[in-house]
Design a protein around this motif. Sequence first.
Motif, PDB file in Angstrom:
ATOM      1  N   GLN A 533       0.815  -1.213   0.000  1.00  0.00           N
ATOM      2  CA  GLN A 533       0.000   0.000   0.000  1.00  0.00           C
ATOM      3  C   GLN A 533       0.850   1.264   0.000  1.00  0.00           C
ATOM      4  N   GLN A 534       2.027   1.213   0.598  1.00  0.00           N
ATOM      5  CA  GLN A 534       2.875   2.398   0.671  1.00  0.00           C
ATOM      6  C   GLN A 534       3.494   2.742  -0.673  1.00  0.00           C
ATOM      7  N   THR A 535       3.970   1.739  -1.408  1.00  0.00           N
ATOM      8  CA  THR A 535       4.631   2.001  -2.696  1.00  0.00           C
ATOM      9  C   THR A 535       3.677   1.849  -3.880  1.00  0.00           C
ATOM     10  N   GLY A 536       2.564   1.166  -3.682  1.00  0.00           N
ATOM     11  CA  GLY A 536       1.649   0.900  -4.783  1.00  0.00           C
ATOM     12  C   GLY A 536       2.057  -0.288  -5.636  1.00  0.00           C
ATOM     13  N   ASP A 537       3.194  -0.914  -5.309  1.00  0.00           N
ATOM     14  CA  ASP A 537       3.659  -2.069  -6.083  1.00  0.00           C
ATOM     15  C   ASP A 537       2.789  -3.290  -5.780  1.00  0.00           C
ATOM     16  N   ILE A 538       2.641  -4.153  -6.770  1.00  0.00           N
ATOM     17  CA  ILE A 538       1.782  -5.319  -6.620  1.00  0.00           C
ATOM     18  C   ILE A 538       2.388  -6.504  -7.342  1.00  0.00           C
ATOM     19  N   ARG A 539       2.219  -7.677  -6.777  1.00  0.00           N
ATOM     20  CA  ARG A 539       2.612  -8.931  -7.415  1.00  0.00           C
ATOM     21  C   ARG A 539       1.383  -9.834  -7.476  1.00  0.00           C
ATOM     22  N   PHE A 540       1.307 -10.626  -8.525  1.00  0.00           N
ATOM     23  CA  PHE A 540       0.183 -11.540  -8.727  1.00  0.00           C
ATOM     24  C   PHE A 540       0.700 -12.974  -8.715  1.00  0.00           C
ATOM     25  N   LEU A 541       0.050 -13.836  -7.942  1.00  0.00           N
ATOM     26  CA  LEU A 541       0.387 -15.260  -7.950  1.00  0.00           C
ATOM     27  C   LEU A 541      -0.453 -15.923  -9.042  1.00  0.00           C
ATOM     28  N   ILE A 542       0.206 -16.311 -10.133  1.00  0.00           N
ATOM     29  CA  ILE A 542      -0.483 -16.773 -11.337  1.00  0.00           C
ATOM     30  C   ILE A 542      -0.347 -18.279 -11.508  1.00  0.00           C
ATOM     31  N   LEU A 543      -1.478 -18.922 -11.819  1.00  0.00           N
ATOM     32  CA  LEU A 543      -1.504 -20.322 -12.231  1.00  0.00           C
ATOM     33  C   LEU A 543      -1.839 -20.320 -13.722  1.00  0.00           C
ATOM     34  N   ASP A 544      -0.896 -20.808 -14.530  1.00  0.00           N
ATOM     35  CA  ASP A 544      -1.003 -20.673 -15.988  1.00  0.00           C
ATOM     36  C   ASP A 544      -1.589 -21.941 -16.611  1.00  0.00           C
ATOM     37  N   PRO A 545      -2.777 -21.852 -17.219  1.00  0.00           N
ATOM     38  CA  PRO A 545      -3.390 -23.043 -17.828  1.00  0.00           C
ATOM     39  C   PRO A 545      -2.783 -23.425 -19.176  1.00  0.00           C
ATOM     40  N   HIS A 546      -1.815 -22.644 -19.672  1.00  0.00           N
ATOM     41  CA  HIS A 546      -1.223 -22.910 -20.988  1.00  0.00           C
ATOM     42  C   HIS A 546      -0.115 -23.964 -20.938  1.00  0.00           C
ATOM     43  N   TYR A 547       0.185 -24.462 -19.753  1.00  0.00           N
ATOM     44  CA  TYR A 547       1.199 -25.515 -19.591  1.00  0.00           C
ATOM     45  C   TYR A 547       0.733 -26.795 -20.274  1.00  0.00           C
ATOM     46  N   THR A 548       1.629 -27.440 -21.042  1.00  0.00           N
ATOM     47  CA  THR A 548       1.255 -28.632 -21.823  1.00  0.00           C
ATOM     48  C   THR A 548       1.941 -29.908 -21.337  1.00  0.00           C
ATOM     49  N   GLY A 549       2.747 -29.827 -20.289  1.00  0.00           N
ATOM     50  CA  GLY A 549       3.493 -30.997 -19.833  1.00  0.00           C
ATOM     51  C   GLY A 549       2.726 -31.870 -18.868  1.00  0.00           C
ATOM     52  N   GLY A 550       3.462 -32.798 -18.246  1.00  0.00           N
ATOM     53  CA  GLY A 550       2.863 -33.701 -17.262  1.00  0.00           C
ATOM     54  C   GLY A 550       2.757 -33.051 -15.903  1.00  0.00           C
ATOM     55  N   GLU A 551       2.305 -33.834 -14.925  1.00  0.00           N
ATOM     56  CA  GLU A 551       2.067 -33.295 -13.577  1.00  0.00           C
ATOM     57  C   GLU A 551       3.379 -33.295 -12.786  1.00  0.00           C
ATOM     58  N   ASP A 552       4.329 -32.495 -13.257  1.00  0.00           N
ATOM     59  CA  ASP A 552       5.660 -32.402 -12.659  1.00  0.00           C
ATOM     60  C   ASP A 552       5.749 -31.103 -11.872  1.00  0.00           C
ATOM     61  N   LEU A 553       5.630 -31.198 -10.558  1.00  0.00           N
ATOM     62  CA  LEU A 553       5.596 -30.005  -9.713  1.00  0.00           C
ATOM     63  C   LEU A 553       6.891 -29.203  -9.827  1.00  0.00           C
ATOM     64  N   HIS A 554       8.016 -29.884  -9.943  1.00  0.00           N
ATOM     65  CA  HIS A 554       9.301 -29.183 -10.033  1.00  0.00           C
ATOM     66  C   HIS A 554       9.350 -28.296 -11.276  1.00  0.00           C
ATOM     67  N   VAL A 555       8.912 -28.840 -12.408  1.00  0.00           N
ATOM     68  CA  VAL A 555       8.905 -28.063 -13.652  1.00  0.00           C
ATOM     69  C   VAL A 555       7.911 -26.906 -13.551  1.00  0.00           C
ATOM     70  N   ILE A 556       6.727 -27.188 -13.022  1.00  0.00           N
ATOM     71  CA  ILE A 556       5.675 -26.170 -12.948  1.00  0.00           C
ATOM     72  C   ILE A 556       6.101 -24.995 -12.085  1.00  0.00           C
ATOM     73  N   GLN A 557       6.769 -25.259 -10.976  1.00  0.00           N
ATOM     74  CA  GLN A 557       7.175 -24.179 -10.085  1.00  0.00           C
ATOM     75  C   GLN A 557       8.432 -23.470 -10.568  1.00  0.00           C
ATOM     76  N   ASN A 558       9.381 -24.219 -11.106  1.00  0.00           N
ATOM     77  CA  ASN A 558      10.659 -23.619 -11.467  1.00  0.00           C
ATOM     78  C   ASN A 558      10.679 -23.001 -12.857  1.00  0.00           C
ATOM     79  N   LYS A 559       9.735 -23.370 -13.692  1.00  0.00           N
ATOM     80  CA  LYS A 559       9.659 -22.783 -15.034  1.00  0.00           C
ATOM     81  C   LYS A 559       8.602 -21.677 -15.120  1.00  0.00           C
ATOM     82  N   GLY A 560       8.030 -21.313 -14.000  1.00  0.00           N
ATOM     83  CA  GLY A 560       7.133 -20.162 -13.967  1.00  0.00           C
ATOM     84  C   GLY A 560       5.690 -20.423 -14.327  1.00  0.00           C
ATOM     85  N   TRP A 561       5.302 -21.687 -14.476  1.00  0.00           N
ATOM     86  CA  TRP A 561       3.896 -21.965 -14.781  1.00  0.00           C
ATOM     87  C   TRP A 561       3.005 -21.690 -13.574  1.00  0.00           C
ATOM     88  N   CYS A 562       3.590 -21.677 -12.407  1.00  0.00           N
ATOM     89  CA  CYS A 562       2.908 -21.234 -11.192  1.00  0.00           C
ATOM     90  C   CYS A 562       3.911 -20.400 -10.412  1.00  0.00           C
TER      91      CYS A 562
END
Length: 587
Positions: A533-562
């Motif tokens: 609120q002080q700086t007005g900066d904002i971050r969004f926690l995004i879950l990206d449905p465009h991911y086409t791979g398998g259910e690999d949590l390591h890839v999803i978190q480290n490649k920015g899909w979530c």
Amino acid sequence: MKPLIKISESVIKRLSKAKEPCFGKLAGTCSQNTFVVLGLHVDNETDLFNSYPGEVYCCGVFQINDDGTFDEDRVLQSVHVVDVTDSPIFISCKLGAPNEIVVRIVSNDHIEELEYLTVSEQDIYSQFVHIRLKGEIPLKCEVSLESIQEAFQKVIKTVSSGEVVFTIPKTNVFLFGGANEDSTVGIDSERKVVDMLEESNETVEGIQKKKKTQSFKLDILDINILKRVTRNTEDSATNQHAPLCILEKKAAKALDTMLCIDFLSVIYREGKVANLYEILIETTVRYLKLYESSLMSYFVTYVSDIAYIAEVSRLETFHFYPTECGHFLTLLYPTSETENSLKKQRELLHKQLLLDVVTPMFRRGNRYKFKIENPNSGPLLNPHEGVKPTDNGGTIALVKGKYEYYHYCQNKMDDNGWGCAYRSLQTLASWYKLQGYVDREVPSYKEIQKCLVDIGDKPASFIDSRQWIGSTEVNFVLNTLLGITCKILYVSSGEDMAMKGPELVNHFLNQGSPIMIGGGVLAHTILGVDYNQQTGDIRFLILDPHYTGGEDLHVIQNKGWCGWKTVDFWDKSAYYNMCLPQVPRGV
């Protein structure tokens, strides 16, 4: 020597958030002069101890009032129900004063104040193994109050007499009763309970914690109960004789059912295997008592003090692990009862456990999902937990509860390039299902398209097409299929998303549901915000449905899909519509 008292953080929080004066019982374990208080419930007509896991007993009482004083006579009288220790615990608490919780022990009718430790669930369950006991026992009797009670007593006697055997699935480990034979096969009886985990392939369960988005593991060991079909030839207690039959001719209804045992027990990891048989017997008996009391409460009615048995429906077992409780609770619901018909019972249970009455925790959809019920091939649960934290330094507000991650190309379906909004919609629908707000499964693409055709939003040719949908269509489907209303936020450009911080923080704090956002040709799911609120900066926690791979949590978190994104993630030349699903209030 004074005992060491450890109290779960969840118990302390519920005591401090109580809304009115009350008196009740404490649930916990006791071993080697150490008490661990896991739960509590207010005194009323329902005794919950048969719903707690095996080896969790009444270990004391608590009292909450306006000034923090207590009724000494009532305390001394109430602790007589405690039979697992000679030094029961008494906790007194001043209403609305979280820092004025006092712990005492009662010894020889004398109440003495004692220091205590507040411990986390992770600290507690690092010392325990949860055993899930499963099996089947037949129950046959006349449908009458007396006959049902006699039948349960007979089953309990059979179980307690040593006529059952326990085994770990897919192993050669067996636990027997009786003093004239080896008590265990396949494992040394002097070994520890924790050693039995090595004999089982699927023992690790996850309990996700909201705080700091960390998780810890529960060790859950499956054990089956079997009935012995051979007798011990050295058993001297058995002079067999022909059965005595009494024939009585009358019209009567028969109850012929299979009691599907499914119950939990909390065992110290360092306990000996040799002691496990008796513990499992007690666990089985506790479940049978829970089943009997549930059967009576649902199907026995009284007219002029005369008991009548209604039509008996099969009871289903549900294990719940509300985060606010910090422990398992097992309930039995009749298959014939709807969620709406069980509402009053759930409301009473919430009040008895000092839980809020606006969030469902004991609907069928809230049941705990064991690992065997969550195959690795299914959608991931809560992939945002464990992502790299944001450094924005603002107010962080996140999705509450559980959801499933739906994305491109799941279930061998090629929706790459057109199905992102459908997948975001499915993620939102899964959240409502897993929170217990709705009974229906997550809608398929065809169900989504048919819904839009049925309400007149799309032509018949829309079914089985690859046409896009947006936030408006997501709103229509959630409302039509799930009965969920949504709030739509319009943003003129991606750059203006920076101005929506207060509204998004308010949504996640007060609603807690994931948000679908559509803009240009893309759709995403917003799981949280970090708004400074002080700086007005904002971050969004995004879950990206465009991911086409398998259910690999390591890839999803480290490649920015979530993960966390800045406002630059949004297209400055596109306008956006956000669909904010609202949450029904009530249990």
